[in-house]
Design a protein around this motif. Structure first.
Motif, mmCIF file in Angstrom:
data_model
loop_
_atom_site.group_PDB
_atom_site.id
_atom_site.type_symbol
_atom_site.label_atom_id
_atom_site.label_comp_id
_atom_site.label_asym_id
_atom_site.label_seq_id
_atom_site.Cartn_x
_atom_site.Cartn_y
_atom_site.Cartn_z
ATOM 1 N N VAL A 122 -29.233 -34.994 -1.440
ATOM 2 C CA VAL A 122 -29.765 -33.654 -1.223
ATOM 3 C C VAL A 122 -30.409 -33.100 -2.489
ATOM 4 C CG1 VAL A 122 -27.658 -32.363 -1.787
ATOM 5 C CG2 VAL A 122 -29.277 -31.432 -0.130
ATOM 6 N N GLY A 159 -33.879 -33.423 -2.237
ATOM 7 C CA GLY A 159 -34.470 -32.810 -1.058
ATOM 8 C C GLY A 159 -34.281 -33.611 0.208
ATOM 9 N N GLU A 208 -32.451 -35.401 3.488
ATOM 10 C CA GLU A 208 -31.412 -35.233 4.488
ATOM 11 C C GLU A 208 -30.675 -36.555 4.658
ATOM 12 O OE1 GLU A 208 -30.968 -34.392 9.305
ATOM 13 O OE2 GLU A 208 -32.930 -34.847 8.424
ATOM 14 N N GLY A 265 -31.249 -41.466 3.149
ATOM 15 C CA GLY A 265 -31.759 -40.204 3.651
ATOM 16 C C GLY A 265 -33.272 -40.221 3.681
ATOM 17 N N VAL A 318 -36.936 -37.526 3.354
ATOM 18 C CA VAL A 318 -37.534 -36.234 3.042
ATOM 19 C C VAL A 318 -39.027 -36.350 3.295
ATOM 20 C CG1 VAL A 318 -37.704 -36.883 0.588
ATOM 21 C CG2 VAL A 318 -37.879 -34.477 1.255
ATOM 22 N N ALA A 328 -24.561 -31.025 1.364
ATOM 23 C CA ALA A 328 -25.866 -31.382 1.910
ATOM 24 C C ALA A 328 -26.335 -30.467 3.040
ATOM 25 C CB ALA A 328 -25.850 -32.832 2.382
ATOM 26 N N ARG A 329 -25.540 -30.300 4.070
ATOM 27 C CA ARG A 329 -25.993 -29.543 5.245
ATOM 28 C C ARG A 329 -26.268 -28.076 4.902
ATOM 29 N NH1 ARG A 329 -22.765 -31.621 10.602
ATOM 30 N NH2 ARG A 329 -24.619 -30.833 11.618
ATOM 31 N N LEU A 360 -29.691 -27.926 2.599
ATOM 32 C CA LEU A 360 -30.972 -28.425 3.120
ATOM 33 C C LEU A 360 -31.893 -27.331 3.661
ATOM 34 C CD1 LEU A 360 -30.071 -31.836 4.776
ATOM 35 C CD2 LEU A 360 -31.760 -31.435 2.963
ATOM 36 N N VAL A 414 -33.675 -25.832 0.770
ATOM 37 C CA VAL A 414 -34.629 -26.778 0.191
ATOM 38 C C VAL A 414 -35.883 -26.845 1.045
ATOM 39 C CG1 VAL A 414 -35.025 -29.205 -0.375
ATOM 40 C CG2 VAL A 414 -32.824 -28.151 -0.916
ATOM 41 N N GLN A 415 -35.709 -26.952 2.352
ATOM 42 C CA GLN A 415 -36.852 -27.076 3.247
ATOM 43 C C GLN A 415 -37.701 -25.814 3.294
ATOM 44 O OE1 GLN A 415 -34.649 -28.252 6.706
ATOM 45 N NE2 GLN A 415 -34.550 -30.404 6.106
#
Length: 363
Positions: A96, A99, A101, A162, A164, A231-232, A235, A238-239
């Motif tokens: 994460v 960036g 997932e 992951g 991105v 992470a969850r 995110l 970040v997005q």
């Protein structure tokens, strides 16, 4: 003199036991299914469909890690229900910060002789870690290797991949002087520094089952508290491009990990007195007579993730992150112009790491 024909079981490896374990953990893997992965076990490899996961122009990001000698404490106490979460956390948190997932996870469990009860507990905790990270457990390897491990010992490694979108990679290039550093609280020691932890426990002859009033429970339970998976929660920020950089605070502490996301002309200033030192670190520091500068570069000291944001959005991001993570978020410092590095200061002193990562102490 004739000898009986040997079997794999005679050599200490039971194929039947391994097959029984795979059958037992199948439902655990299925519980982690997500778009792009059906999380079925038993094939030679695991598939993941990036298009089904909603990506159009993705970059793949991969990370692998272990739990380290924290496993020794789990083995000594018989508490195996958190180390799998640690395993996933050490990998997913590293994704994460770029960036990405976390999409899927594979584990490696190695032991001298399979104890299916222990192995199933470990895999159950890995599955729980995957659910917390939002990734699917799509495969792994269980290795029974007589002679490689003493009775009761096992080792773990994890591999996480992951993705991105190309235009949303988190590089830290936008970080600039004036930006604010937020700190997300750790759940404890996480999974770094346990060789020193175990040395202190041995030296002080502490019983891991011993109750410590300052910890509100046993020493072993406090030390084995699973690593927080961020992470969850992170995110969405970040997005939405509301975060400029992230640093997972692992070995090396704040001093060495924050500079990893800074440009050559940015220096981090961290105020160590801006958050309370969690009790477990006080116990360890006192027990080992550890100097403050050694604490700062060995342990996370209560901050598991550093979040770098613009000054004008810091309050809003901190408030929303606190709601999303159900954790306390601290404003722990800021960025100034200077050589790439980090200075941590507080009542106990000031420590700086710059360029060559050496740490110097200023009384």
């Amino acid at each position: 003199m004739s000898q009986k024909p040997l079997t794999y079981a005679d050599a200490g490896v039971s194929i039947e036991t391994g097959n029984a374990l795979v059958k037992a953990i199948g439902p655990l893997a299925r519980s982690t299914a997500r778009p792009g992965a059906d999380a079925e076990l038993g094939g030679f490899g695991g598939f993941f469909d990036l298009k089904a996961a909603g990506y159009s122009d993705p970059l793949l990001v991969a990370a692998n890690d272990g739990v380290g000698t924290k496993l020794k404490l789990a083995i000594e106490t018989g508490q195996h229900d958190g180390v799998g979460i640690d395993l996933v956390a050490m990998c997913a948190n590293d994704l994460v910060v770029q960036g990405a997932e976390p999409l899927f996870f594979l584990d490696y469990y190695a032991t001298g002789k399979l104890d299916n009860e222990v192995a199933a507990a470990v895999v159950a905790s890995i599955a729980e870690g995957c659910r917390r990270a939002g990734c699917a457990l799509i495969g792994g390897e269980t290795a029974e290797m007589p002679g490689m491990y003493v009775a009761g010992d096992y080792d773990l490694a994890g591999f996480c991949v992951g993705a991105v979108e190309r235009d949303k990679v988190l590089t830290g290039r936008e970080i600039a002087p004036g930006d604010v550093i937020l700190g997300l609280a750790s759940s404890g020691v996480h999974s770094n520094g346990f060789s020193l932890v175990r040395r202190i426990v041995e030296q002080e002859r502490w019983d891991l089952k011993q109750f410590f009033p300052s910890l509100g429970g046993s020493l072993g339970s406090a030390l084995l508290e699973p690593t927080t998976i961020y992470a969850r929660q992170l995110l969405p920020f970040v997005q939405q491009r509301r975060i400029k950089g992230l640093a997972h605070i692992t070995g090396g502490g704040l001093i060495e990990n924050i500079p990893r996301v800074l440009s050559e002309s940015c220096h981090a200033i961290v105020e160590a007195d801006s958050w309370p030192l969690p009790p477990i670190f006080g116990v360890l520091q006192q027990g080992g007579r550890i100097a403050p500068e050694e604490m700062a570069r060995t342990f996370n000291c209560g901050i598991g993730m550093a979040v770098l944001v613009s000054a004008d959005t810091a309050d809003a991001v901190a408030r929303e992150l606190a709601g999303a993570t159900e954790e306390i978020v601290f404003a722990i410092g800021h960025i100034v112009e200077g050589p790439r590095g980090c200075t941590v200061s507080g009542n106990a002193g000031t420590w700086t790491a710059a360029e060559n990562w050496s740490v110097t102490y200023h009384a």
